[in-house]
Motif scaffolding. Structure first.
Motif, mmCIF file in Angstrom:
data_model
loop_
_atom_site.group_PDB
_atom_site.id
_atom_site.type_symbol
_atom_site.label_atom_id
_atom_site.label_comp_id
_atom_site.label_asym_id
_atom_site.label_seq_id
_atom_site.Cartn_x
_atom_site.Cartn_y
_atom_site.Cartn_z
ATOM 1 N N THR A 159 66.606 7.407 52.951
ATOM 2 C CA THR A 159 66.707 7.081 54.374
ATOM 3 C C THR A 159 68.177 7.173 54.775
ATOM 4 O O THR A 159 69.079 7.187 53.913
ATOM 5 N N GLU A 160 68.407 7.189 56.064
ATOM 6 C CA GLU A 160 69.796 7.190 56.542
ATOM 7 C C GLU A 160 70.512 5.912 56.095
ATOM 8 O O GLU A 160 71.694 5.941 55.762
ATOM 9 N N GLU A 161 69.789 4.808 56.089
ATOM 10 C CA GLU A 161 70.389 3.539 55.645
ATOM 11 C C GLU A 161 70.819 3.620 54.174
ATOM 12 O O GLU A 161 71.903 3.160 53.808
ATOM 13 N N GLN A 162 69.993 4.209 53.325
ATOM 14 C CA GLN A 162 70.360 4.372 51.916
ATOM 15 C C GLN A 162 71.598 5.255 51.778
ATOM 16 O O GLN A 162 72.494 4.961 50.995
ATOM 17 N N PHE A 163 71.629 6.346 52.535
ATOM 18 C CA PHE A 163 72.773 7.252 52.492
ATOM 19 C C PHE A 163 74.041 6.508 52.886
ATOM 20 O O PHE A 163 75.070 6.621 52.233
ATOM 21 N N SER A 164 73.966 5.719 53.949
ATOM 22 C CA SER A 164 75.119 4.953 54.411
ATOM 23 C C SER A 164 75.577 3.943 53.361
ATOM 24 O O SER A 164 76.769 3.798 53.110
ATOM 25 N N LYS A 165 74.635 3.250 52.727
ATOM 26 C CA LYS A 165 75.001 2.270 51.696
ATOM 27 C C LYS A 165 75.645 2.944 50.493
ATOM 28 O O LYS A 165 76.572 2.396 49.891
ATOM 29 N N ALA A 166 75.164 4.102 50.138
ATOM 30 C CA ALA A 166 75.776 4.833 49.026
ATOM 31 C C ALA A 166 77.195 5.263 49.400
ATOM 32 O O ALA A 166 78.144 5.038 48.653
ATOM 33 N N LEU A 167 77.327 5.848 50.562
ATOM 34 C CA LEU A 167 78.608 6.398 50.990
ATOM 35 C C LEU A 167 79.649 5.320 51.291
ATOM 36 O O LEU A 167 80.790 5.436 50.873
ATOM 37 N N LYS A 168 79.249 4.265 51.975
ATOM 38 C CA LYS A 168 80.217 3.260 52.434
ATOM 39 C C LYS A 168 80.334 2.033 51.538
ATOM 40 O O LYS A 168 81.350 1.351 51.553
#
Length: 100
Positions: free
Chosen positions: A31-40
């Protein structure tokens, strides 16, 4: 780093470059939320309480990235041609000497 820049060795052990294409072996199911948590936040696959991303992924450099920029990166990567690429699991430092 190996010559193909797909493997890094250091005090954390051995880590391998991940697939970030839209394939399910990459970020295809994220999900976009997972991507954000990984990246940030540096969470592997964006899963809270999992393991942290290992070097050489410079996730700390993305901590202050604006949500709109993260979304743009996510949408761009999700639009890529899927490339199946099963990445080996990291090797812990205590196993490193006997593995390589």
């Amino acid at each position: 780093m190996n010559e193909g820049l797909t493997m890094a060795v250091g005090p954390w052990g051995v880590s391998f470059a991940s697939d970030i294409t839209s394939d399910e072996t990459g970020i295809g199911t994220w999900t976009e939320e997972q991507f954000s948590k990984a990246l940030k936040q540096g969470w592997y696959k964006g899963i809270d309480g999992g393991r942290k991303l290992l070097p050489p992924m410079p996730w700390q450099n993305f901590r202050e990235m604006k949500d709109g920029d993260v979304r743009a990166m996510y949408l761009n990567l999700k639009s890529t041609r899927p490339v199946r690429n099963i990445v080996p699991s990291p090797v812990s430092p205590r196993l490193q000497a006997s593995t390589f």
